[in-house]
Design a protein around this motif. Structure first.
Motif, PDB file in Angstrom:
ATOM      1  N   VAL A  13       0.856  -1.179   0.000  1.00 54.60           N
ATOM      2  CA  VAL A  13       0.000   0.000   0.000  1.00 54.60           C
ATOM      3  C   VAL A  13       0.897   1.235   0.000  1.00 54.60           C
ATOM      4  O   VAL A  13       1.859   1.303   0.751  1.00 54.60           O
ATOM      5  N   SER A  14       0.600   2.194  -0.852  1.00 57.61           N
ATOM      6  CA  SER A  14       1.362   3.436  -0.897  1.00 57.61           C
ATOM      7  C   SER A  14       0.419   4.614  -0.835  1.00 57.61           C
ATOM      8  O   SER A  14      -0.734   4.517  -1.232  1.00 57.61           O
ATOM      9  N   GLY A  15       0.959   5.727  -0.383  1.00 62.80           N
ATOM     10  CA  GLY A  15       0.186   6.960  -0.409  1.00 62.80           C
ATOM     11  C   GLY A  15       0.582   7.782  -1.615  1.00 62.80           C
ATOM     12  O   GLY A  15       0.828   7.249  -2.693  1.00 62.80           O
ATOM     13  N   ILE A  16       0.645   9.082  -1.435  1.00 59.04           N
ATOM     14  CA  ILE A  16       0.979   9.988  -2.536  1.00 59.04           C
ATOM     15  C   ILE A  16       2.395  10.511  -2.328  1.00 59.04           C
ATOM     16  O   ILE A  16       2.851  10.654  -1.212  1.00 59.04           O
ATOM     17  N   GLY A  17       3.036  10.831  -3.425  1.00 60.17           N
ATOM     18  CA  GLY A  17       4.402  11.348  -3.371  1.00 60.17           C
ATOM     19  C   GLY A  17       5.302  10.498  -4.224  1.00 60.17           C
ATOM     20  O   GLY A  17       4.842   9.543  -4.846  1.00 60.17           O
ATOM     21  N   CYS A  18       6.580  10.858  -4.269  1.00 62.34           N
ATOM     22  CA  CYS A  18       7.503  10.072  -5.089  1.00 62.34           C
ATOM     23  C   CYS A  18       7.489   8.617  -4.646  1.00 62.34           C
ATOM     24  O   CYS A  18       7.348   7.713  -5.457  1.00 62.34           O
TER      25      CYS A  18
ATOM     26  N   PHE B  70       4.447   1.199   1.925  1.00 60.69           N
ATOM     27  CA  PHE B  70       5.698   1.784   1.428  1.00 60.69           C
ATOM     28  C   PHE B  70       5.366   3.202   1.019  1.00 60.69           C
ATOM     29  O   PHE B  70       4.674   3.427   0.037  1.00 60.69           O
ATOM     30  N   SER B  71       5.813   4.169   1.817  1.00 65.01           N
ATOM     31  CA  SER B  71       5.457   5.536   1.480  1.00 65.01           C
ATOM     32  C   SER B  71       6.501   6.507   2.020  1.00 65.01           C
ATOM     33  O   SER B  71       7.483   6.102   2.615  1.00 65.01           O
ATOM     34  N   GLY B  72       6.246   7.781   1.811  1.00 71.05           N
ATOM     35  CA  GLY B  72       7.242   8.785   2.138  1.00 71.05           C
ATOM     36  C   GLY B  72       7.003   9.450   3.476  1.00 71.05           C
ATOM     37  O   GLY B  72       6.005   9.202   4.149  1.00 71.05           O
TER      38      GLY B  72
ATOM     39  N   ASP C 235      -1.069  -4.995  12.895  1.00 74.77           N
ATOM     40  CA  ASP C 235      -0.027  -5.886  12.363  1.00 74.77           C
ATOM     41  C   ASP C 235       0.313  -5.538  10.906  1.00 74.77           C
ATOM     42  O   ASP C 235      -0.008  -6.277   9.986  1.00 74.77           O
ATOM     43  N   ILE C 236       0.948  -4.391  10.691  1.00 71.76           N
ATOM     44  CA  ILE C 236       1.386  -4.014   9.348  1.00 71.76           C
ATOM     45  C   ILE C 236       2.854  -3.582   9.414  1.00 71.76           C
ATOM     46  O   ILE C 236       3.356  -3.273  10.488  1.00 71.76           O
ATOM     47  N   THR C 237       3.507  -3.594   8.269  1.00 71.68           N
ATOM     48  CA  THR C 237       4.901  -3.176   8.184  1.00 71.68           C
ATOM     49  C   THR C 237       4.946  -1.839   7.466  1.00 71.68           C
ATOM     50  O   THR C 237       4.454  -1.746   6.347  1.00 71.68           O
ATOM     51  N   VAL C 238       5.491  -0.827   8.102  1.00 66.65           N
ATOM     52  CA  VAL C 238       5.548   0.489   7.486  1.00 66.65           C
ATOM     53  C   VAL C 238       6.989   0.807   7.121  1.00 66.65           C
ATOM     54  O   VAL C 238       7.856   0.875   7.992  1.00 66.65           O
TER      55      VAL C 238
END
Lengths: 98, 277
Positions: free
Chosen positions: B54-59, B98-100, B121-124
Protein backbone atom coordinates in the motif's frame (compact mmCIF):
# COMPACT_ATOMS: atom_id res chain seq x y z
CA UNK A 1 42.03 -9.81 -1.49
CA UNK A 2 44.44 -7.55 0.41
CA UNK A 3 45.34 -8.54 3.95
CA UNK A 4 48.04 -7.03 6.15
CA UNK A 5 49.00 -10.63 6.80
CA UNK A 6 47.66 -13.73 5.12
CA UNK A 7 45.14 -15.45 7.44
CA UNK A 8 46.29 -18.87 8.67
CA UNK A 9 43.33 -20.62 7.05
CA UNK A 10 43.60 -18.70 3.78
CA UNK A 11 44.20 -21.86 1.75
CA UNK A 12 40.96 -23.39 3.07
CA UNK A 13 38.79 -20.38 2.23
CA UNK A 14 37.03 -20.42 -1.12
CA UNK A 15 36.69 -16.87 -2.34
CA UNK A 16 33.50 -16.72 -4.37
CA UNK A 17 33.75 -15.37 -7.90
CA UNK A 18 31.05 -13.43 -9.62
CA UNK A 19 30.19 -12.00 -12.96
CA UNK A 20 28.51 -8.60 -13.23
CA UNK A 21 25.68 -8.10 -15.71
CA UNK A 22 24.61 -4.57 -16.61
CA UNK A 23 21.23 -3.73 -18.12
CA UNK A 24 22.47 -0.57 -19.80
CA UNK A 25 19.13 0.75 -21.00
CA UNK A 26 17.81 1.01 -17.43
CA UNK A 27 20.82 2.95 -16.11
CA UNK A 28 20.47 6.61 -15.14
CA UNK A 29 24.16 7.11 -14.47
CA UNK A 30 24.06 7.83 -10.73
CA UNK A 31 27.41 6.08 -10.28
CA UNK A 32 26.59 4.48 -6.91
CA UNK A 33 27.67 1.02 -8.10
CA UNK A 34 31.00 2.39 -9.33
CA UNK A 35 31.71 4.35 -6.13
CA UNK A 36 30.64 1.76 -3.59
CA UNK A 37 31.87 -1.50 -5.17
CA UNK A 38 34.20 -2.83 -2.46
CA UNK A 39 36.53 -4.34 -5.10
CA UNK A 40 36.37 -1.42 -7.57
CA UNK A 41 35.25 -3.72 -10.35
CA UNK A 42 33.32 -1.03 -12.23
CA UNK A 43 34.19 2.18 -14.07
CA UNK A 44 32.32 4.78 -16.11
CA UNK A 45 32.04 3.87 -19.77
CA UNK A 46 32.35 6.39 -22.56
CA UNK A 47 29.29 5.21 -24.41
CA UNK A 48 25.78 6.56 -23.99
CA UNK A 49 22.57 4.62 -23.57
CA UNK A 50 19.35 5.59 -25.32
CA UNK A 51 18.49 8.13 -22.61
CA UNK A 52 21.92 9.78 -22.83
CA UNK A 53 23.44 8.48 -19.60
CA UNK A 54 26.85 6.83 -19.25
CA UNK A 55 26.26 3.32 -17.91
CA UNK A 56 28.98 1.60 -15.88
CA UNK A 57 31.33 -0.92 -17.45
CA UNK A 58 33.27 -3.77 -15.92
CA UNK A 59 36.94 -2.81 -15.75
CA UNK A 60 38.31 -5.55 -13.46
CA UNK A 61 36.14 -8.63 -14.11
CA UNK A 62 38.47 -10.99 -12.25
CA UNK A 63 38.09 -9.02 -8.99
CA UNK A 64 34.35 -9.57 -8.51
CA UNK A 65 33.55 -11.68 -5.43
CA UNK A 66 29.80 -11.84 -6.12
CA UNK A 67 28.91 -9.75 -3.04
CA UNK A 68 25.79 -8.36 -4.80
CA UNK A 69 26.34 -4.88 -3.33
CA UNK A 70 25.99 -3.22 -6.77
CA UNK A 71 22.73 -5.10 -7.12
CA UNK A 72 21.30 -3.84 -3.82
CA UNK A 73 22.54 -0.24 -4.09
CA UNK A 74 21.37 0.27 -7.70
CA UNK A 75 18.14 2.32 -7.61
CA UNK A 76 17.31 1.32 -11.19
CA UNK A 77 17.34 -2.51 -11.13
CA UNK A 78 20.02 -2.17 -13.79
CA UNK A 79 22.91 -4.30 -12.48
CA UNK A 80 23.25 -7.73 -10.93
CA UNK A 81 25.90 -10.34 -10.37
CA UNK A 82 25.75 -14.09 -10.79
CA UNK A 83 28.13 -16.69 -9.32
CA UNK A 84 30.75 -18.10 -11.66
CA UNK A 85 30.65 -21.90 -12.12
CA UNK A 86 32.90 -24.09 -9.95
CA UNK A 87 35.09 -25.49 -12.78
CA UNK A 88 35.71 -22.04 -14.11
CA UNK A 89 36.66 -20.87 -10.62
CA UNK A 90 39.27 -23.64 -10.26
CA UNK A 91 40.80 -22.70 -13.57
CA UNK A 92 41.10 -19.09 -12.49
CA UNK A 93 42.71 -20.13 -9.18
CA UNK A 94 41.84 -18.80 -5.76
CA UNK A 95 45.09 -17.16 -4.67
CA UNK A 96 44.24 -15.02 -1.63
CA UNK A 97 47.63 -13.36 -1.25
CA UNK A 98 47.54 -11.93 -4.75
CA UNK B 1 33.38 -10.72 -19.80
CA UNK B 2 30.39 -12.51 -21.25
CA UNK B 3 27.34 -10.32 -21.42
CA UNK B 4 25.65 -12.17 -24.24
CA UNK B 5 23.65 -14.45 -21.92
CA UNK B 6 20.06 -13.34 -21.96
CA UNK B 7 19.52 -13.01 -18.22
CA UNK B 8 17.16 -10.80 -16.35
CA UNK B 9 17.48 -8.98 -13.04
CA UNK B 10 16.67 -11.21 -10.04
CA UNK B 11 13.93 -8.80 -8.94
CA UNK B 12 12.22 -8.73 -12.36
CA UNK B 13 9.61 -11.35 -11.35
CA UNK B 14 8.42 -8.92 -8.64
CA UNK B 15 8.38 -5.86 -10.91
CA UNK B 16 5.98 -4.58 -13.52
CA UNK B 17 8.87 -4.41 -15.96
CA UNK B 18 6.83 -2.61 -18.61
CA UNK B 19 6.92 0.43 -16.28
CA UNK B 20 10.69 0.28 -15.74
CA UNK B 21 12.73 2.55 -15.97
CA UNK B 22 10.76 4.21 -13.17
CA UNK B 23 10.13 7.95 -12.79
CA UNK B 24 12.53 8.49 -9.87
CA UNK B 25 15.36 10.92 -10.66
CA UNK B 26 18.97 9.84 -11.24
CA UNK B 27 20.57 9.38 -7.82
CA UNK B 28 17.27 9.16 -5.97
CA UNK B 29 17.37 6.67 -3.13
CA UNK B 30 13.75 5.54 -3.36
CA UNK B 31 14.69 2.95 -5.98
CA UNK B 32 17.21 1.42 -3.59
CA UNK B 33 14.75 1.49 -0.69
CA UNK B 34 12.17 -0.16 -2.96
CA UNK B 35 14.66 -2.82 -4.11
CA UNK B 36 15.65 -3.62 -0.51
CA UNK B 37 11.97 -3.89 0.38
CA UNK B 38 11.42 -6.38 -2.46
CA UNK B 39 14.59 -8.28 -1.49
CA UNK B 40 13.34 -8.46 2.10
CA UNK B 41 9.98 -9.78 0.90
CA UNK B 42 11.82 -12.49 -1.02
CA UNK B 43 14.19 -13.30 1.87
CA UNK B 44 11.51 -13.44 4.55
CA UNK B 45 9.76 -16.33 2.81
CA UNK B 46 6.30 -14.84 3.30
CA UNK B 47 3.62 -15.94 0.86
CA UNK B 48 3.80 -13.24 -1.80
CA UNK B 49 0.36 -14.16 -3.14
CA UNK B 50 -0.96 -13.20 0.30
CA UNK B 51 0.93 -9.91 0.36
CA UNK B 52 -0.28 -6.44 -0.50
CA UNK B 53 1.73 -3.26 -0.85
CA UNK B 54 0.00 0.00 0.00
CA UNK B 55 1.36 3.44 -0.90
CA UNK B 56 0.19 6.96 -0.41
CA UNK B 57 0.98 9.99 -2.54
CA UNK B 58 4.40 11.35 -3.37
CA UNK B 59 7.50 10.07 -5.09
CA UNK B 60 7.66 7.00 -2.84
CA UNK B 61 3.95 6.48 -3.37
CA UNK B 62 4.75 5.30 -6.89
CA UNK B 63 6.12 2.10 -5.32
CA UNK B 64 2.73 0.40 -5.36
CA UNK B 65 2.56 0.91 -9.12
CA UNK B 66 5.85 -0.86 -9.81
CA UNK B 67 5.42 -3.99 -7.71
CA UNK B 68 3.89 -7.05 -9.38
CA UNK B 69 1.86 -8.06 -6.33
CA UNK B 70 -1.50 -6.92 -5.09
CA UNK B 71 -0.94 -3.24 -4.54
CA UNK B 72 -2.93 -0.21 -3.64
CA UNK B 73 -2.13 3.43 -4.45
CA UNK B 74 -4.23 5.40 -2.00
CA UNK B 75 -5.08 9.01 -1.27
CA UNK B 76 -2.61 11.42 0.32
CA UNK B 77 -1.66 10.43 3.86
CA UNK B 78 -4.18 7.61 3.99
CA UNK B 79 -1.95 4.65 3.24
CA UNK B 80 -2.12 3.38 6.83
CA UNK B 81 -5.94 3.55 7.15
CA UNK B 82 -6.32 1.63 3.87
CA UNK B 83 -3.73 -0.89 5.06
CA UNK B 84 -5.55 -1.22 8.40
CA UNK B 85 -8.75 -1.94 6.50
CA UNK B 86 -7.07 -4.59 4.36
CA UNK B 87 -5.57 -6.26 7.41
CA UNK B 88 -8.83 -6.27 9.39
CA UNK B 89 -10.85 -7.60 6.47
CA UNK B 90 -8.34 -10.37 5.80
CA UNK B 91 -6.04 -10.96 8.79
CA UNK B 92 -4.05 -13.58 6.81
CA UNK B 93 -2.78 -10.89 4.44
CA UNK B 94 0.73 -9.48 4.90
CA UNK B 95 0.31 -5.75 4.49
CA UNK B 96 3.31 -3.58 3.68
CA UNK B 97 3.00 0.19 3.60
CA UNK B 98 5.70 1.78 1.43
CA UNK B 99 5.46 5.54 1.48
CA UNK B 100 7.24 8.79 2.14
CA UNK B 101 7.84 11.00 5.15
CA UNK B 102 5.41 13.72 4.07
CA UNK B 103 2.68 11.19 3.46
CA UNK B 104 3.13 9.11 6.62
CA UNK B 105 4.35 11.62 9.18
CA UNK B 106 2.79 14.93 8.14
CA UNK B 107 -0.62 14.61 6.46
CA UNK B 108 -0.96 11.03 7.70
CA UNK B 109 0.59 11.74 11.09
CA UNK B 110 -2.47 10.92 13.15
CA UNK B 111 -3.18 7.73 11.25
CA UNK B 112 0.40 6.70 11.91
CA UNK B 113 0.12 7.41 15.64
CA UNK B 114 -3.12 5.50 16.01
CA UNK B 115 -2.04 2.48 13.96
CA UNK B 116 1.01 2.28 16.25
CA UNK B 117 -1.18 2.68 19.35
CA UNK B 118 -3.41 -0.19 18.21
CA UNK B 119 -0.31 -2.25 17.35
CA UNK B 120 -1.86 -2.98 13.96
CA UNK B 121 -0.03 -5.89 12.36
CA UNK B 122 1.39 -4.01 9.35
CA UNK B 123 4.90 -3.18 8.18
CA UNK B 124 5.55 0.49 7.49
CA UNK B 125 8.58 1.40 5.37
CA UNK B 126 8.96 5.17 5.47
CA UNK B 127 11.31 6.68 2.91
CA UNK B 128 12.57 9.93 4.42
CA UNK B 129 14.08 12.27 1.85
CA UNK B 130 13.86 15.38 4.10
CA UNK B 131 11.41 17.37 1.94
CA UNK B 132 8.34 17.21 -0.28
CA UNK B 133 10.15 16.08 -3.43
CA UNK B 134 7.31 15.59 -5.90
CA UNK B 135 5.73 19.01 -5.39
CA UNK B 136 8.97 20.94 -5.81
CA UNK B 137 10.97 20.61 -2.61
CA UNK B 138 8.93 22.36 0.08
CA UNK B 139 9.81 22.14 3.77
CA UNK B 140 8.50 18.97 5.41
CA UNK B 141 8.07 17.73 8.95
CA UNK B 142 11.40 15.93 8.59
CA UNK B 143 13.54 18.72 7.09
CA UNK B 144 16.63 19.16 9.29
CA UNK B 145 17.05 22.48 11.16
CA UNK B 146 18.59 25.23 8.95
CA UNK B 147 18.28 23.18 5.75
CA UNK B 148 17.19 25.19 2.70
CA UNK B 149 14.05 24.29 0.80
CA UNK B 150 11.77 26.15 -1.63
CA UNK B 151 9.68 27.51 1.22
CA UNK B 152 12.57 28.10 3.66
CA UNK B 153 15.12 29.91 1.48
CA UNK B 154 17.19 31.11 4.45
CA UNK B 155 17.07 27.80 6.27
CA UNK B 156 14.46 25.81 8.13
CA UNK B 157 13.73 27.52 11.45
CA UNK B 158 12.00 24.44 12.85
CA UNK B 159 13.20 21.16 14.23
CA UNK B 160 12.43 17.91 12.40
CA UNK B 161 10.46 14.94 13.68
CA UNK B 162 12.33 12.24 15.50
CA UNK B 163 10.31 9.57 13.71
CA UNK B 164 11.55 6.50 15.65
CA UNK B 165 10.71 8.26 18.94
CA UNK B 166 7.26 9.12 17.62
CA UNK B 167 6.69 5.49 16.62
CA UNK B 168 8.01 4.15 19.93
CA UNK B 169 6.04 6.61 22.05
CA UNK B 170 2.86 5.77 20.13
CA UNK B 171 3.32 2.05 20.77
CA UNK B 172 5.10 0.57 17.74
CA UNK B 173 6.66 -2.78 18.60
CA UNK B 174 9.42 -2.82 15.98
CA UNK B 175 11.34 0.36 15.20
CA UNK B 176 14.47 0.70 13.07
CA UNK B 177 16.24 3.39 11.08
CA UNK B 178 18.76 2.93 8.26
CA UNK B 179 19.95 4.78 5.20
CA UNK B 180 19.93 3.43 1.66
CA UNK B 181 23.71 3.04 1.92
CA UNK B 182 23.23 0.47 4.70
CA UNK B 183 21.28 -1.65 2.23
CA UNK B 184 22.14 -4.99 3.83
CA UNK B 185 21.17 -3.99 7.38
CA UNK B 186 18.08 -2.39 5.89
CA UNK B 187 17.11 -5.62 4.09
CA UNK B 188 17.62 -7.56 7.32
CA UNK B 189 15.53 -5.04 9.26
CA UNK B 190 12.66 -5.07 6.77
CA UNK B 191 12.77 -8.90 6.78
CA UNK B 192 12.46 -8.88 10.59
CA UNK B 193 9.75 -6.25 10.38
CA UNK B 194 7.75 -8.36 7.90
CA UNK B 195 7.94 -11.38 10.19
CA UNK B 196 7.20 -9.35 13.32
CA UNK B 197 3.60 -9.63 14.55
CA UNK B 198 2.65 -6.05 15.32
CA UNK B 199 3.24 -2.53 14.10
CA UNK B 200 6.72 -2.40 12.56
CA UNK B 201 8.25 0.87 11.46
CA UNK B 202 11.42 1.14 9.40
CA UNK B 203 12.65 4.63 8.52
CA UNK B 204 14.90 4.80 5.47
CA UNK B 205 16.96 7.96 4.97
CA UNK B 206 17.35 8.63 1.27
CA UNK B 207 18.96 11.33 -0.86
CA UNK B 208 16.76 13.65 -2.93
CA UNK B 209 19.30 15.10 -5.35
CA UNK B 210 17.01 17.24 -7.47
CA UNK B 211 15.13 19.09 -4.74
CA UNK B 212 16.73 18.77 -1.31
CA UNK B 213 20.28 18.15 -2.53
CA UNK B 214 20.34 20.92 -5.14
CA UNK B 215 19.11 23.60 -2.72
CA UNK B 216 21.59 22.56 -0.05
CA UNK B 217 24.50 22.10 -2.47
CA UNK B 218 24.77 18.38 -1.80
CA UNK B 219 25.49 16.17 -4.80
CA UNK B 220 23.88 12.71 -4.58
CA UNK B 221 27.24 11.02 -4.11
CA UNK B 222 28.13 13.50 -1.34
CA UNK B 223 24.84 12.74 0.37
CA UNK B 224 25.75 9.07 0.46
CA UNK B 225 29.19 9.99 1.82
CA UNK B 226 27.43 12.04 4.53
CA UNK B 227 25.35 8.94 5.27
CA UNK B 228 28.59 7.00 5.65
CA UNK B 229 30.48 9.54 7.73
CA UNK B 230 27.83 11.23 9.85
CA UNK B 231 25.95 8.17 11.01
CA UNK B 232 26.53 5.99 14.04
CA UNK B 233 25.13 2.46 14.24
CA UNK B 234 23.90 1.89 17.77
CA UNK B 235 21.35 -0.88 18.12
CA UNK B 236 18.94 -0.56 21.07
CA UNK B 237 19.78 3.13 21.46
CA UNK B 238 17.29 5.14 23.51
CA UNK B 239 14.63 6.56 21.16
CA UNK B 240 15.03 10.06 22.68
CA UNK B 241 18.59 10.22 21.34
CA UNK B 242 17.65 9.75 17.70
CA UNK B 243 17.35 13.38 16.59
CA UNK B 244 17.71 14.03 12.88
CA UNK B 245 20.76 16.27 13.19
CA UNK B 246 23.64 15.80 10.78
CA UNK B 247 26.01 17.89 12.94
CA UNK B 248 25.56 15.67 15.98
CA UNK B 249 25.50 12.51 13.91
CA UNK B 250 22.48 10.41 13.08
CA UNK B 251 22.00 7.23 15.04
CA UNK B 252 21.01 4.20 12.99
CA UNK B 253 20.02 0.74 14.11
CA UNK B 254 17.25 -1.41 15.43
CA UNK B 255 15.83 0.35 18.44
CA UNK B 256 12.72 -1.47 19.56
CA UNK B 257 11.79 -5.14 19.17
CA UNK B 258 8.96 -5.97 21.53
CA UNK B 259 7.25 -9.30 20.96
CA UNK B 260 5.12 -9.28 24.13
CA UNK B 261 2.39 -6.80 23.20
CA UNK B 262 -0.59 -8.46 21.50
CA UNK B 263 -1.52 -7.11 18.09
CA UNK B 264 -4.77 -5.33 17.27
CA UNK B 265 -6.38 -8.35 15.57
CA UNK B 266 -5.54 -10.64 18.51
CA UNK B 267 -7.00 -8.21 21.04
CA UNK B 268 -10.08 -7.66 18.92
CA UNK B 269 -10.75 -11.38 18.61
CA UNK B 270 -10.21 -11.90 22.35
CA UNK B 271 -12.56 -9.08 23.30
CA UNK B 272 -15.28 -9.11 20.67
CA UNK B 273 -15.21 -12.71 19.39
CA UNK B 274 -14.90 -14.88 22.50
CA UNK B 275 -14.36 -18.59 21.88
CA UNK B 276 -17.56 -20.57 21.46
CA UNK B 277 -18.28 -22.57 24.55
Amino acid sequence: MNFWRVPLDAHEVDVPRGEVHILEERCKGCGYCIEFCPKHVLGVSKKFNAKGYHPPQVVKPEECVNCHYCEVICPEFAIFSVPVEEEEQDARGGDLSA
Amino acid sequence: MKTSQAQSHPLDPLLRTDRIPHIWCPGCGIGTAFATCLNAMKDSGIDLVQTAMVSGIGCSGRGAGYVKLDSYHTTHGRAIPFATGLKLANPKLNVVVFSGDGDLLAIGGNHFIHAARRNMDITVVCVNNFNYGMTGGQVAATTPHLAKTTTTPVGNPENPFNAPLLAYASGATYVARWTILHARDLTESITEALLHPGFSFVEVLSPCPVNYGRRNRIKPMDMLKIFREKTIIRNDARPTELDLDFDKGIVLGKFVHDTDRPSCVELYDKTCRPQER
